[in-house]
Design a protein around this motif. Sequence first.
Motif, mmCIF file in Angstrom:
data_model
loop_
_atom_site.group_PDB
_atom_site.id
_atom_site.type_symbol
_atom_site.label_atom_id
_atom_site.label_comp_id
_atom_site.label_asym_id
_atom_site.label_seq_id
_atom_site.Cartn_x
_atom_site.Cartn_y
_atom_site.Cartn_z
ATOM 1 N N LEU A 1 42.837 -52.530 -13.025
ATOM 2 C CA LEU A 1 43.229 -52.929 -14.376
ATOM 3 C C LEU A 1 43.004 -54.422 -14.579
ATOM 4 C CD1 LEU A 1 44.436 -52.374 -17.137
ATOM 5 C CD2 LEU A 1 46.732 -52.505 -16.104
ATOM 6 N N ARG B 1 39.390 -55.012 -15.278
ATOM 7 C CA ARG B 1 39.019 -54.521 -16.600
ATOM 8 C C ARG B 1 39.458 -55.511 -17.685
ATOM 9 N NH1 ARG B 1 38.127 -49.632 -19.400
ATOM 10 N NH2 ARG B 1 37.678 -50.234 -21.540
ATOM 11 N N LEU B 2 40.669 -56.060 -17.542
ATOM 12 C CA LEU B 2 41.161 -57.013 -18.528
ATOM 13 C C LEU B 2 40.370 -58.311 -18.483
ATOM 14 C CD1 LEU B 2 45.034 -56.476 -18.213
ATOM 15 C CD2 LEU B 2 43.455 -55.498 -19.889
ATOM 16 N N ASP C 1 37.009 -57.544 -20.196
ATOM 17 C CA ASP C 1 37.110 -57.399 -21.654
ATOM 18 C C ASP C 1 37.506 -58.705 -22.346
ATOM 19 O OD1 ASP C 1 36.427 -54.785 -21.285
ATOM 20 O OD2 ASP C 1 38.380 -53.936 -21.822
ATOM 21 N N SER C 2 38.151 -59.606 -21.606
ATOM 22 C CA SER C 2 38.566 -60.878 -22.210
ATOM 23 C C SER C 2 37.418 -61.873 -22.314
ATOM 24 C CB SER C 2 39.697 -61.509 -21.381
ATOM 25 O OG SER C 2 39.191 -61.994 -20.148
ATOM 26 N N LEU D 1 48.251 -61.127 -18.109
ATOM 27 C CA LEU D 1 47.837 -59.726 -18.070
ATOM 28 C C LEU D 1 48.531 -58.919 -19.168
ATOM 29 C CD1 LEU D 1 47.988 -59.229 -14.195
ATOM 30 C CD2 LEU D 1 45.904 -59.244 -15.583
ATOM 31 N N ALA E 1 46.880 -60.008 -22.488
ATOM 32 C CA ALA E 1 45.463 -59.635 -22.547
ATOM 33 C C ALA E 1 45.285 -58.137 -22.744
ATOM 34 C CB ALA E 1 44.751 -60.077 -21.269
ATOM 35 N N GLY E 2 46.166 -57.336 -22.147
ATOM 36 C CA GLY E 2 46.040 -55.893 -22.242
ATOM 37 C C GLY E 2 47.003 -55.240 -23.205
ATOM 38 N N LEU F 1 50.041 -54.751 -22.809
ATOM 39 C CA LEU F 1 50.651 -53.759 -21.922
ATOM 40 C C LEU F 1 52.105 -53.521 -22.274
ATOM 41 C CD1 LEU F 1 49.167 -54.993 -18.510
ATOM 42 C CD2 LEU F 1 48.250 -53.255 -20.062
#
Length: 367
Positions: free
Chosen positions: A197, A200-201, A204-205, A286, A289-290, A292
């Motif tokens: 994860l 991935r973040l 994508d960032s 995190l 950014a996600g 979450l």
Amino acid sequence: MNKKKSYTYKDAGVDIEAGNSLVEAIKPAAASTKRSGCASGLGGFGALFDLKAAGYKDPILVSGTDGVGTKLKVAIESGIHNMVGIDLVAMCANDLIVQGAEPLFFLDYFATGHLSVKQGRAIIEGIAEGCRQAGAALIGGETAEMPGMYKDGDYDLAGFCVGAVERENLLTGDGVREGDILLGLASSGVHSNGFSLVRRLVEDSGVRYSDPCPFDPSKKFGEALLEPTKIYVKSTLEALKLGHIKAISHITGGGFVENIPRILPENVSAHVEANRWTLPPVFDWLRVAGNLKPLEMARTFNCGIGLVVVVSAKGADDVQKTFEQMGEIVYNLGHVVKRSNSEPATVVKGDKGSWGYENSWLATSSH
């Protein structure tokens, strides 16, 4: 008529001389981890360890094996290889100490497509540093050069650790009772879980591992993410001497909601108060950014807590003081309560503002 070519192993991509050079290069690092009980050096077919010489009378052996996961991809893409070896030892040694076992010796498995002695030496010197922090001897391992299985530059790591605890001191969690206190030992960062994860973040960032870190501009992003997993062995061994610790949970994959239930009897539940500590900057990055949700954070990352220690209420202050004297940052996270039939084994509660969330929230285990 052409003569048939005489092939060598090197023609197939395996360099035996490089392997031999690596073994010679790492011998000083392995020797630096020697401890009582060591009965052999590197190079034999099997490694020997003498439990009696290590001081044990009625020992239970405790063993564990683990890897570093996709954190290795961050190391490979960042070109920083001297820290993931510490992670490898930490993931195994921390799993032993939570059962009261002292790590005794460690073996590693290092697989790569094409062996670079420089890269391999950095990795294994990191493993040796982890062993020194854990008090374990690096007594053996395997280096596998496998062209076709891994691309040049790629590698994988696995580790195996054996520890021992006197039979009467084995931690099982059976004695955990209502009213016991939950102490949390601060993590050093993301440790070695949730990196699929994380990666991935990062992707994508649009931030690169070579860029300044968004939450610590003094470091490159990759370097900050590669902060090694904290090894809690020496501080925990000291705290265990007090006799007040009933159970310990290593907060790895599954976070709070999956790992704490593993140490609890069925009749109790752990209530963790998220407002007792501030989410460290890496986790806040995190989270934002996600986008979450609290449950995703609590079941994916350690969120700043590497170990949860269950302690009797009367001994909590002394245990906390001992951990702090050993250099740990300790938080009183909550307590153990009597569990109703419908209640999950772990409840992580957050007030408005906890972990940066605007509203109050509740994350629970599925057990």
